[in-house]
Motif scaffolding. Structure first.
Motif: not given
Ligand code: ATP
Ligand code: SF4
Ligand code: MG
Length: 329
Positions: A76-86
């Motif tokens: 899974e691509p990891v994109s944003v440096r914030s939030g829950r998936s981060f």
């Protein structure tokens, strides 16, 4: 094993000012690097100072935004440096730094450091059981001997074990270990590497092991990536890369390694990697190693070599024109 973490085309250019009129330029710290970390597998990244190893680790740990490239966790691509998936990413991918002194706060006890890490990840129970388990994992027992000590009351090796325990408090899948033993006394390095290897096997961790020392990479890693001036110039399984190095830089790195008995290479100590690495500020085209390469050819000055397969070992490659098919170009 299964791929846990993967980076494709990872690139980091730092804006800097320099030269005439202090123009804005870019320092190419990491250029188009691919890394795969697999479950129960150690990938070593070897290279001299300034080659971009720590920057790769910091990009993978999401401590720096990247200039370009993709990072994937379980595909899974990891994109944003914030939030829950981060936050989930940060739990699963933990870092161990070179200097355990700098990474532990001197005014707090070991109990404080580990309790805090366990709490953040919701893994601290009502009693000391989780703390005891963590310390036992890093072979510091009985826990009562360590829990109420301050970092300076421990030896360097014990401090690094505490730093590893703190990383494990998150129950990670991948560990990014940036020169985890290079600040430690030579006599205790092996013990810490053996501990990491044991943890890798027992917890099925994917480990990135960053080091200057290619001999330790051979000993400890399954796979070796050789970094030069911000790029990976050779990769393959650790036995092949250290025994049958293909890239001229890797060969010189092995030949100039401080302990020739632990590595192959008859020319050990007779040669060293002469010259300085190139400036990473707007580097010139061509192979970045060409000013220092004893085998450089005219095309090396103008054309960057692609990753080319070497020999008959699966997965062994070098970014070097010596391995281009006869007559091609
Ligand atoms: P060492 O073996 O000394 O730890 P390294 O291989 O880890 O070296 P990096 O620390 O990744 O190398 O540095 C790669 C290049 O990027 C170096 O030229 C360094 O000066 C530069 N660099 C690193 N961080 C920054 C930053 N925050 N701003 C500007 N340049 C940086
Ligand atoms: Fe040397 Fe050319 Fe290979 Fe670069 S591409 S390492 S300069 S032979
Ligand atoms: Mg570094």
């Amino acid at each position: 094993g299964d791929t846990v973490l993967e980076a494709v085309g990872l690139t980091k250019h730092f804006p800097v000012r320099g030269g005439l009129l202090r123009a804005r330029r870019h320092l190419h710290a990491v250029d188009d690097v691919n890394v795969v970390l697999r479950r129960g597998h150690v990938t070593a990244m070897v290279g001299e100072s300034g080659s971009g190893k720590s920057t790769v680790a910091r990009l993978l740990a999401q401590l720096h935004p990247r200039t370009s490239g993709e990072i994937r966790l379980h595909g899974e691509p990891v994109s944003v440096r914030s939030g829950r998936s981060f936050r989930a990413y940060c739990r699963r991918v933990q870092m161990v730094f070179q200097d355990p002194f700098a990474s532990l706060n001197p005014v707090h006890t070991i109990r404080y450091h580990l309790t805090r890490a366990l709490r953040i990840h919701g893994r601290m129970g009502k009693d000391d059981t989780a703390l005891e388990e963590l310390l036992a994992r890093v072979q510091l027992s009985p826990a009562s001997r360590y829990l109420d000590k301050f970092p300076h009351e421990l030896s360097g090796g014990q401090r690094q074990r505490v730093a590893i325990a703190r990383a494990l408090a998150a129950d990670p899948e991948a560990l990014l270990a940036d020169e985890p033993v290079s600040m430690l006394d030579v006599s205790i390095r092996l013990g810490v590497l053996n501990l990491l290897r044991d943890l890798k096997d027992r917890l099925d961790l994917a480990i990135l092991y960053i080091t200057h020392d290619i001999a330790s990479a051979r000993y400890f890693a399954d796979e070796v990536l050789v970094m030069y001036a911000g790029q990976v110039v050779e990769g393959g399984d650790s036995e092949t890369v250290t025994q049958n190095a293909a890239h001229p830089y890797t060969r010189l790195l092995i030949a100039s390694a401080p302990d020739p008995d632990r590595i192959a290479g008859k020319a050990a100590r007779e040669e060293e990697v002469k010259g300085e690495p190139p400036s990473l500020i707007d580097p010139p085209p061509g192979c970045r190693f060409h000013p220092r390469c004893p085998l450089a050819m005219p095309r090396c000055r103008t054309q960057a070599p692609p990753r080319l397969p070497v020999g008959d070992q699966d997965g062994h490659w070098a970014a070097c024109w010596l391995y281009a098919a006869e007559g091609a170009g």
